[in-house]
Scaffold this motif. Structure first.
Motif, PDB file in Angstrom:
ATOM      1  N   ASN A 160       0.854  -1.189   0.000  1.00 42.39           N
ATOM      2  CA  ASN A 160       0.000   0.000   0.000  1.00 42.39           C
ATOM      3  C   ASN A 160       0.893   1.244   0.000  1.00 42.39           C
ATOM      4  O   ASN A 160       1.489   1.582   1.021  1.00 42.39           O
ATOM      5  CB  ASN A 160      -0.896  -0.006   1.243  1.00 42.39           C
ATOM      6  CG  ASN A 160      -1.813   1.206   1.302  1.00 42.39           C
ATOM      7  OD1 ASN A 160      -1.755   2.095   0.452  1.00 42.39           O
ATOM      8  ND2 ASN A 160      -2.655   1.259   2.321  1.00 42.39           N
ATOM      9  N   HIS A 281     -11.642  -5.625  13.843  1.00 38.74           N
ATOM     10  CA  HIS A 281     -11.734  -5.366  12.400  1.00 38.74           C
ATOM     11  C   HIS A 281     -10.504  -5.899  11.679  1.00 38.74           C
ATOM     12  O   HIS A 281     -10.613  -6.510  10.600  1.00 38.74           O
ATOM     13  CB  HIS A 281     -11.893  -3.865  12.162  1.00 38.74           C
ATOM     14  CG  HIS A 281     -12.037  -3.484  10.717  1.00 38.74           C
ATOM     15  ND1 HIS A 281     -12.843  -4.186   9.842  1.00 38.74           N
ATOM     16  CD2 HIS A 281     -11.466  -2.476   9.985  1.00 38.74           C
ATOM     17  CE1 HIS A 281     -12.776  -3.627   8.638  1.00 38.74           C
ATOM     18  NE2 HIS A 281     -11.937  -2.606   8.707  1.00 38.74           N
ATOM     19  N   LEU A 285     -10.454  -8.833   8.861  1.00 37.56           N
ATOM     20  CA  LEU A 285      -9.886  -8.597   7.534  1.00 37.56           C
ATOM     21  C   LEU A 285      -8.865  -9.666   7.172  1.00 37.56           C
ATOM     22  O   LEU A 285      -8.813 -10.147   6.030  1.00 37.56           O
ATOM     23  CB  LEU A 285      -9.229  -7.216   7.472  1.00 37.56           C
ATOM     24  CG  LEU A 285     -10.130  -6.019   7.190  1.00 37.56           C
ATOM     25  CD1 LEU A 285      -9.361  -4.715   7.368  1.00 37.56           C
ATOM     26  CD2 LEU A 285     -10.702  -6.096   5.771  1.00 37.56           C
ATOM     27  N   GLN A 300      -7.580  -4.549  -1.856  1.00 40.95           N
ATOM     28  CA  GLN A 300      -8.085  -3.490  -0.981  1.00 40.95           C
ATOM     29  C   GLN A 300      -8.082  -3.927   0.482  1.00 40.95           C
ATOM     30  O   GLN A 300      -7.793  -3.132   1.378  1.00 40.95           O
ATOM     31  CB  GLN A 300      -9.499  -3.080  -1.420  1.00 40.95           C
ATOM     32  CG  GLN A 300      -9.532  -2.322  -2.745  1.00 40.95           C
ATOM     33  CD  GLN A 300      -8.628  -1.093  -2.729  1.00 40.95           C
ATOM     34  OE1 GLN A 300      -8.685  -0.281  -1.790  1.00 40.95           O
ATOM     35  NE2 GLN A 300      -7.805  -0.953  -3.753  1.00 40.95           N
ATOM     36  N   TYR A 303      -4.536  -3.743   1.647  1.00 39.92           N
ATOM     37  CA  TYR A 303      -4.191  -2.327   1.874  1.00 39.92           C
ATOM     38  C   TYR A 303      -4.724  -1.867   3.235  1.00 39.92           C
ATOM     39  O   TYR A 303      -4.027  -1.185   3.991  1.00 39.92           O
ATOM     40  CB  TYR A 303      -4.798  -1.462   0.773  1.00 39.92           C
ATOM     41  CG  TYR A 303      -3.987  -1.384  -0.505  1.00 39.92           C
ATOM     42  CD1 TYR A 303      -3.041  -2.357  -0.817  1.00 39.92           C
ATOM     43  CD2 TYR A 303      -4.171  -0.350  -1.398  1.00 39.92           C
ATOM     44  CE1 TYR A 303      -2.311  -2.288  -1.978  1.00 39.92           C
ATOM     45  CE2 TYR A 303      -3.431  -0.265  -2.577  1.00 39.92           C
ATOM     46  CZ  TYR A 303      -2.513  -1.239  -2.864  1.00 39.92           C
ATOM     47  OH  TYR A 303      -1.778  -1.153  -4.028  1.00 39.92           O
ATOM     48  N   GLN A 304      -5.969  -2.252   3.553  1.00 41.47           N
ATOM     49  CA  GLN A 304      -6.554  -1.865   4.847  1.00 41.47           C
ATOM     50  C   GLN A 304      -5.793  -2.503   6.012  1.00 41.47           C
ATOM     51  O   GLN A 304      -5.600  -1.878   7.059  1.00 41.47           O
ATOM     52  CB  GLN A 304      -8.023  -2.276   4.895  1.00 41.47           C
ATOM     53  CG  GLN A 304      -8.940  -1.477   3.985  1.00 41.47           C
ATOM     54  CD  GLN A 304     -10.375  -1.950   4.105  1.00 41.47           C
ATOM     55  OE1 GLN A 304     -10.982  -1.896   5.173  1.00 41.47           O
ATOM     56  NE2 GLN A 304     -10.937  -2.435   3.014  1.00 41.47           N
ATOM     57  N   ASP A 307      -2.835  -0.441   6.667  1.00 44.94           N
ATOM     58  CA  ASP A 307      -3.225   0.807   7.346  1.00 44.94           C
ATOM     59  C   ASP A 307      -3.426   0.577   8.842  1.00 44.94           C
ATOM     60  O   ASP A 307      -2.950   1.362   9.672  1.00 44.94           O
ATOM     61  CB  ASP A 307      -4.520   1.357   6.732  1.00 44.94           C
ATOM     62  CG  ASP A 307      -4.288   2.056   5.399  1.00 44.94           C
ATOM     63  OD1 ASP A 307      -3.181   2.586   5.197  1.00 44.94           O
ATOM     64  OD2 ASP A 307      -5.224   2.067   4.574  1.00 44.94           O
ATOM     65  N   LEU A 308      -4.155  -0.482   9.177  1.00 44.99           N
ATOM     66  CA  LEU A 308      -4.435  -0.759  10.581  1.00 44.99           C
ATOM     67  C   LEU A 308      -3.171  -1.160  11.332  1.00 44.99           C
ATOM     68  O   LEU A 308      -2.982  -0.777  12.488  1.00 44.99           O
ATOM     69  CB  LEU A 308      -5.497  -1.857  10.694  1.00 44.99           C
ATOM     70  CG  LEU A 308      -6.901  -1.450  10.238  1.00 44.99           C
ATOM     71  CD1 LEU A 308      -7.818  -2.660  10.163  1.00 44.99           C
ATOM     72  CD2 LEU A 308      -7.484  -0.396  11.176  1.00 44.99           C
TER      73      LEU A 308
END
Length: 355
Positions: A160, A281, A285, A300, A303-304, A307-308
């Protein structure tokens, strides 16, 4: 094969010659447990084509002597230290650069250290550690700076590019500590309730010691007292497994293959996992991404996840090591895209040994 294995009552301990079955381009001709050496011979009945190398001998070589052994024709291919890669290439050997997907990490005890369980404090550590300095000084430039999202940039299809990164900012690190009740005293260290802010940084004897010295310096300049302790390798492994540490440096590969690796190193139960379950979450994921068949939707999700991970920082990725192999072209070896098995970056694809 059924005719060999059907009557074996203890398959885990079955190690006679009959157990060595396979359909690859080579067969095992000899193995020396004392020397750790293997000799493979060409399988003339290989279904995939003609094998163009008669035999391959795997021998243990000290990395510091690999280049000289290449030059003296004692070996044909070997992993070599990064700092002699250019010199080895200038002497006529072919150089193969390993994808930088092996991560060195600063492990943080987010599980049972009250201070480090606080997410902002872990973020303060990230601001206080100078990753560029570690790469340039400790690794002499032969590494890629770590991503806060864990996934290496070399894995471009899953990395990402917009994941949040913690740029070195000592003042910001100090501000976070002060917001959490710590006061800077004249000795240059932070205190709370009369107690100095002190953490132990654990390393394995002979491993990551230059990295650890820079991290100790960085954190102490940010007001955190660091006790640097070197343990025997198995002792440190046990301490990490049992959450008996404050900070520790460790590393692992496997990040160059399928992003299923993220599940193993974030929520998995093995030694290399940070075992982080505090964000439902994130956990969901990770479970969903390995089941998603639509590549765009899965990307996606990955990528999340990055981020987390960069937000929670259960560990700080310091760098991705750059390693090299050199060879004399007896075989056209190459690094397999995505790595071998669980993303292991080795240049020994069997395709290199057949017509």
């Amino acid at each position: 094969p059924e005719h060999i294995w059907k009557d074996i009552e203890d398959p885990f301990n079955y190690s006679t010659e009959d157990a060595l079955t396979g359909t690859g381009p080579f067969t095992l001709a000899d193995y020396s447990p004392s020397e750790g050496s293997y000799l493979f011979e060409a399988n003339q009945d290989y279904y995939g084509g003609k094998v163009n190398i008669d035999s391959i001998a795997f021998v243990k070589v000290v990395p510091e002597t690999s280049a000289s052994m290449l030059q003296s024709n004692n070996i044909d291919a070997a992993a070599i230290p990064a700092d002699i890669a250019d010199d080895t290439q200038q002497k006529g050997f072919i150089l193969e650069q390993e994808p930088p997907v092996w991560a060195a990490k600063l492990l943080i005890n987010h599980e049972n250290n009250e201070l480090l369980a606080r997410e902002p404090v872990r973020q303060a550590l990230a601001y206080a550690v100078n990753l560029e300095q570690i790469v340039e000084i400790s690794q002499r430039g032969f590494a890629v700076k770590g991503s806060a999202g864990l996934m290496p940039p070399a894995n471009s299809s899953w990395y990402n590019p917009e994941v949040f990164q913690y740029r070195f900012d000592r003042d910001k690190a100090k501000k976070i500590l002060e917001e959490h009740g710590y006061q800077l005293k004249q000795d240059g260290y932070y205190y709370s309730g009369g107690r100095i802010l002190k953490l132990e940084l654990a390393v394995s004897q002979g491993d990551f010691e230059r990295d650890a010295q820079i991290i100790k310096s960085n954190l102490e300049e940010a007001g955190i007292k660091i006790d640097l302790v070197s343990y025997e390798g198995k002792t440190l492994d046990s301490k990490i497994e049992n959450w008996d540490f404050d900070l520790a440096i460790s590393g692992h590969g496997g990040l160059g293959g399928d992003p299923e690796a993220l599940n193993r190193v974030i929520t998995g139960q093995d030694f290399n996992s940070v075992r982080y379950f505090k964000d439902e979450h994130l956990v969901n994921l990770l479970e969903a991404q390995v089941q998603e068949m639509d590549i765009r939707k899965r990307r996606q999700m990955v990528y999340q996840i990055q981020d987390l991970y960069s937000q929670h920082l259960p560990s700080i990725t310091l760098y991705y090591a750059q390693w090299y192999w050199a060879h004399n072209q007896k075989a056209d070896i190459f690094f397999t895209p995505g790595g071998i098995a669980l993303g292991i970056p080795l240049p020994l694809n069997k395709i290199a040994f057949i017509d």
